[in-house]
Design an enzyme around this catalytic site. Structure first.
Site, short mmCIF file in Angstrom:
data_model
loop_
_atom_site.label_atom_id
_atom_site.label_comp_id
_atom_site.label_asym_id
_atom_site.label_seq_id
_atom_site.Cartn_x
_atom_site.Cartn_y
_atom_site.Cartn_z
N ASP A 101 0.86 -1.17 0.00
CA ASP A 101 0.00 0.00 0.00
C ASP A 101 0.90 1.22 0.00
O ASP A 101 1.32 1.70 1.04
CB ASP A 101 -0.89 -0.01 1.24
CG ASP A 101 -1.92 1.11 1.19
OD1 ASP A 101 -1.88 1.90 0.23
OD2 ASP A 101 -2.74 1.18 2.09
N TRP A 148 5.73 -4.15 7.80
CA TRP A 148 4.67 -5.14 7.84
C TRP A 148 5.01 -6.25 6.86
O TRP A 148 5.89 -6.09 6.03
CB TRP A 148 3.30 -4.52 7.58
CG TRP A 148 2.89 -4.28 6.15
CD1 TRP A 148 2.01 -5.02 5.40
CD2 TRP A 148 3.30 -3.19 5.31
NE1 TRP A 148 1.86 -4.45 4.16
CE2 TRP A 148 2.64 -3.35 4.07
CE3 TRP A 148 4.17 -2.11 5.49
CZ2 TRP A 148 2.81 -2.45 3.02
CZ3 TRP A 148 4.35 -1.23 4.44
CH2 TRP A 148 3.68 -1.40 3.23
N ASP A 159 9.26 0.55 4.39
CA ASP A 159 9.14 1.85 3.76
C ASP A 159 10.53 2.49 3.68
O ASP A 159 11.41 2.19 4.49
CB ASP A 159 8.21 2.75 4.57
CG ASP A 159 6.74 2.32 4.44
OD1 ASP A 159 6.41 1.65 3.45
OD2 ASP A 159 5.95 2.66 5.32
N ASN A 168 -1.47 -2.28 6.76
CA ASN A 168 -0.76 -1.34 5.89
C ASN A 168 -1.40 0.05 5.79
O ASN A 168 -1.05 0.82 4.90
CB ASN A 168 -0.51 -1.96 4.50
CG ASN A 168 -1.77 -2.16 3.69
OD1 ASN A 168 -2.80 -1.57 3.97
ND2 ASN A 168 -1.69 -3.00 2.66
N ASP A 169 -2.30 0.37 6.70
CA ASP A 169 -2.85 1.73 6.71
C ASP A 169 -2.12 2.62 7.70
O ASP A 169 -2.67 3.59 8.23
CB ASP A 169 -4.34 1.70 7.08
CG ASP A 169 -5.19 1.19 5.93
OD1 ASP A 169 -4.77 1.32 4.78
OD2 ASP A 169 -6.27 0.65 6.21
N TRP A 204 4.97 2.97 8.17
CA TRP A 204 6.00 2.12 8.77
C TRP A 204 7.35 2.85 8.89
O TRP A 204 8.33 2.26 9.33
CB TRP A 204 6.10 0.79 8.02
CG TRP A 204 4.92 -0.06 8.42
CD1 TRP A 204 3.75 -0.22 7.74
CD2 TRP A 204 4.79 -0.82 9.64
NE1 TRP A 204 2.90 -1.02 8.46
CE2 TRP A 204 3.50 -1.40 9.62
CE3 TRP A 204 5.61 -1.04 10.74
CZ2 TRP A 204 3.03 -2.21 10.67
CZ3 TRP A 204 5.15 -1.85 11.77
CH2 TRP A 204 3.88 -2.42 11.73
N TYR A 208 7.24 9.40 4.92
CA TYR A 208 7.16 8.23 4.04
C TYR A 208 7.47 8.63 2.60
O TYR A 208 6.92 9.61 2.10
CB TYR A 208 5.77 7.61 4.11
CG TYR A 208 5.53 6.63 2.98
CD1 TYR A 208 6.21 5.42 2.97
CD2 TYR A 208 4.69 6.93 1.93
CE1 TYR A 208 6.04 4.52 1.92
CE2 TYR A 208 4.52 6.05 0.88
CZ TYR A 208 5.20 4.84 0.88
OH TYR A 208 5.03 3.96 -0.15
N THR A 215 7.97 2.25 -0.92
CA THR A 215 7.98 0.94 -0.24
C THR A 215 8.78 -0.09 -1.06
O THR A 215 8.60 -0.19 -2.28
CB THR A 215 6.53 0.43 -0.06
OG1 THR A 215 5.80 1.42 0.66
CG2 THR A 215 6.50 -0.88 0.70
#
Lengths: 386, 177
Positions: free
Chosen positions: B77, B102, B121, B149-150, B153, B162, B165
């Site tokens: 995500d 994750w 990330d 994944n909301d 990370w 961020y 990923t």
């Protein structure tokens, strides 16, 4: 000098007069001089929409858009920093934004802060520093909650160890942190200083705070759902002491948060046999909405559901009567990812699509579209209506 | 970060994207019944699934490391680092890998195995904005935080901003060899 001016004025007048004489319409009087003022919002009337937009393409610059859902008018915006969480206050006068800043935009010391914005002026009227541990999550309902009396603000933390930060809004300071390992979201009780969190083993952790906001007891319930077989969305619908959660498979879980301990009712399904055959499932981010007075429950639904489709936009929004558990309507959706409904006698149903459009429908037979409001940010995700 | 809920309505309506997704369906059946999206290099998922029904003929293009339906992106995500100056396993210059991540379990159609994939990330820059994907196979709510994944990370990094990923194989799923 004076004479010269008068002469010029006379000549101009003469010119005008001659112009008029040959048939030109008389000009209206000149417009009055103007001065700049700043708008102030009328008090929220139940259809004030707050739309959270983390601006995913440039996240340092998130915002909350403020709309009048009834007229469709864009009322203003609040800048909210990086990945902010949002919650309107109980009295509707304030908007809490819990967010993160860096002094040099992307570097320097991280600062997490509770911002308190005035909902009539959209001005910042207060801020409270908190430890840099708040969850940088999308703004699900339940990432923030207030105590029933509005004194404490509960903030979901993740480092990724999970805890809840307690802020005393009256004293204007951070007062405590409660460890909630393996549990997520904050479901505040209507009585006392108590909240529950949903845990990864299907139980509910209930924490009671003392008058100073410190944890004085922690209770674990028995499991009330199976996270492996029927995981629930954390988004709650709230009616008094009752909470309604929906599972990925379309079951409704009712939880009572009153008395000594949480009470759980057996889940029931939104789906009939034909729905199951077509794999209708709830999906999106803000997957449900509730008109409390009538007990009408709206759920964001898609067909052809399967593992991994639980954030899909909806094909339809289903209206379900919570009492009879019967479906009242299947409403065509604008591929909404999030839904909300206003309260009152003439409620409006809002569907937010990922491309920044809010579709507004009357909650009335046929659910007629009142309007589409377009251009609401870049990556809007959540709404609260107040 | 994994906020993604993609926006790209242009890509969403890309018939090319639709066609591709349809064509790759066979690969993904073993993983799950769902199509894992991809609209070419353009992002967009899960919003484009609703247009699958268009049923265009399928081109024979294998998904690559810049496609959302490349097998190891089954629970991504966010923005693919492969499109942001990095690769599937490297962060773009100037960014920092996340300290925590994750994990997804993805099926590799080439060898028939299920792999554990760590979605780290890359942090310290504002969002990359390229190749946004939102696949959610076995993703769960925050009460199962390790597969959620909301949330950002980059949360434990000095700069928690961020950027994109990566998808790093960290082992086989339990019981596989």
């Amino acid at each position: 000098m004076q004479k010269k001016k008068k002469l010029i004025a006379l000549l101009v007048l003469a010119g005008l007069a001659s112009g008029t004489a040959i048939g030109e319409p008389r000009r209206p009087p000149p417009l009055p001089e103007e001065e700049i003022k700043v708008e102030r919002l009328a008090p929220a009337d139940g259809n004030r929409l707050y739309v959270v937009d983390p601006a995913f393409g440039h996240m340092v610059d998130g915002r909350t858009h403020v709309l009048d859902g009834k007229s469709g008018r864009f009322l203003g915006m609040i800048g909210t920093g990086f990945g902010s969480l949002m919650l309107p206050s109980k009295d509707g006068r304030s908007l809490y934004q819990v967010t993160t800043y860096y002094p040099r935009l992307s570097r320097g010391q991280r600062t997490d802060v509770v911002e308190i914005h005035d909902t009539q002026t959209l001005a910042l009227k207060g801020e409270i520093d908190i430890p840099p541990r708040r969850a940088q999550s999308i703004s699900y309902r339940g990432m923030l909650a207030t105590s029933a009396d509005g004194r404490f603000l509960y903030i979901q933390n993740a480092t990724p160890a999970t805890s809840v930060g307690i802020v005393d809004l009256v004293a204007g300071k951070f007062v405590a942190e409660v460890q909630t390992p393996g549990c997520w979201s904050i479901q505040a009780w209507q009585q006392g200083y108590r909240f529950s969190a949903i845990c990864g083993d299907g139980t509910l952790l209930t924490v009671t705070l003392d008058e100073a906001g410190q944890a004085k007891s922690r209770e674990r319930s028995a499991p009330f759902f199976d996270p492996d077989k029927d995981p629930i969305f954390i988004h709650p619908e709230i009616v008094g002491d009752e909470r309604y959660f929906v599972s990925y498979n379309g079951n409704v879980y009712k939880v009572g948060l009153a008395g000594e301990a949480p009470r759980f009712e057996a889940p029931w399904s939104l789906l009939d046999q034909a729905d199951r055959k077509r794999n209708w499932r709830p999906g999106g981010l803000q997957i449900s909405a509730l008109h409390r007075a009538s007990g009408t429950f709206f759920v964001n639904m898609h067909d052809k559901g399967a593992e991994g489709t639980h954030k899909n936009p909806s094909k339809e929004i289903w209206a379900v009567d919570l009492q009879s558990r019967k479906r009242l309507a299947r409403i065509a959706s604008n591929q909404s990812i999030s839904v909300a409904v206003s309260q009152g006698a003439e409620p409006l149903l809002y569907g937010l699509s990922h491309d920044g459009k809010v579709q507004v429908r009357r909650v009335a037979p046929g659910y007629p579209v009142l309007r589409d409001i377009a251009g609401i940010g870049e990556t809007p995700m959540f709404m609260e209506v107040n | 970060m994994n906020f993604l809920k993609l926006f790209d309505s242009l890509a969403e309506r890309s018939t090319r994207g639709v066609a591709q997704r349809s064509g790759r369906r066979g690969f993904l059946v073993g993983v799950s019944k769902v199509l894992v999206a991809s609209a070419f290099v353009l992002p967009v998922l899960p919003f484009d699934r609703t247009v699958q029904a268009a049923g265009k003929p399928a081109p024979k293009k294998e998904p690559t490391d810049t496609d959302c339906d490349y097998w190891r992106y089954c629970s991504v995500d966010g923005f693919l680092c492969s499109c942001c100056g990095g690769t599937m396993t490297t962060c773009p210059p100037g960014t920092t890998p996340s300290a925590v991540s994750w994990v997804g379990t993805c099926h590799n159609p080439a060898d028939g195995r299920d792999y554990l994939v760590s979605y780290n990330d890359c942090c310290g820059r504002t969002t990359c904005g390229r190749c946004g994907c939102n696949t959610n196979i076995r993703e769960r709510a925050g009460y199962r935080l390790g597969v959620h994944n909301d949330i950002n990370w980059c949360m434990a990094n000095q700069s928690s901003l961020y950027h994109c990923t990566v998808s790093v194989i960290v082992g086989l799923e339990e019981g596989q060899s």
